[in-house]
Design an enzyme around this catalytic site. Structure first.
Site, PDB file in Angstrom:
ATOM      1  N   CYS A 158       4.564   1.321  -6.729  1.00  0.00           N
ATOM      2  CA  CYS A 158       5.482   0.396  -6.164  1.00  0.00           C
ATOM      3  C   CYS A 158       6.524  -0.293  -7.356  1.00  0.00           C
ATOM      4  O   CYS A 158       5.630  -0.356  -8.395  1.00  0.00           O
ATOM      5  CB  CYS A 158       5.338  -0.702  -5.643  1.00  0.00           C
ATOM      6  SG  CYS A 158       4.367   0.013  -3.606  1.00  0.00           S
ATOM      7  N   CYS A 172      -3.514  -0.661  -2.729  1.00  0.00           N
ATOM      8  CA  CYS A 172      -4.469   0.648  -3.184  1.00  0.00           C
ATOM      9  C   CYS A 172      -4.600   0.776  -4.944  1.00  0.00           C
ATOM     10  O   CYS A 172      -2.992   0.564  -5.080  1.00  0.00           O
ATOM     11  CB  CYS A 172      -4.099   1.460  -2.613  1.00  0.00           C
ATOM     12  SG  CYS A 172      -2.560   2.209  -1.798  1.00  0.00           S
ATOM     13  N   CYS A 199       0.891  -0.817   0.035  1.00  0.00           N
ATOM     14  CA  CYS A 199      -0.282   0.200   0.154  1.00  0.00           C
ATOM     15  C   CYS A 199       1.005   1.135  -0.118  1.00  0.00           C
ATOM     16  O   CYS A 199       2.262   1.298   0.068  1.00  0.00           O
ATOM     17  CB  CYS A 199      -0.516  -0.232   0.933  1.00  0.00           C
ATOM     18  SG  CYS A 199      -2.587   1.137   1.207  1.00  0.00           S
TER      19      CYS A 199
END
Length: 138
Positions: A88, A81, A8
């Site tokens: 990421c 999310c 997240c």
């Protein structure tokens, strides 16, 4: 043991609840860790409270960066999310990557009791999603 990394942005609510749930629901086959692309530096107290209502203690978890996990192997990487999905890094050591977007309970408004409604809803959505996934892979 199978390993899952849950990502997240802030690693303070959704991914922390998912880590606690996965480590409980996935026993004894799975080990879960969570991390964030921009860690908040704390685990949200209402996330701790929501999980405590299920008898799962996440008060000892810490908000941490994804960086230390980049070269590790995981059976599964899950982003919870949309920001984490975009921000990421790719995990070449992941056998499978899934995206399960959940609303951010940290954005809930009102007093703590009003906010808890959203924390519980998101917690239960995460629990149901993990349970469903685990049924398909067991």
């Amino acid at each position: 043991m199978k390993r899952v990394l849950i990502l997240c942005t802030g690693n303070s609510c959704r991914s922390q609840m998912a880590e606690g749930l996965w480590n409980t629901l996935g026993q004894p086959t799975w080990e879960a860790v969570s991390a964030g692309s921009r860690p908040a530096g704390y685990v949200h107290p209402l996330a701790v409270r929501a999980m405590g209502e299920l008898g799962i203690d996440i008060s000892n978890l810490v908000s941490k960066s994804v960086a230390p996990y980049q070269n590790e192997n995981f059976d599964l990487v899950v982003t919870v999310c949309d920001n984490a999905k975009e921000a990421c890094p790719v995990f070449p050591g992941a056998k499978l990557t899934l995206h399960w977007p959940f609303a951010d309970p940290a954005h809930a408004e009102g007093n703590d009791e009003e906010k808890m409604v959203m924390f519980r809803r998101v917690r239960d959505e995460i629990r149901d999603t993990i349970s469903g996934y685990l049924k398909t892979v067991s």
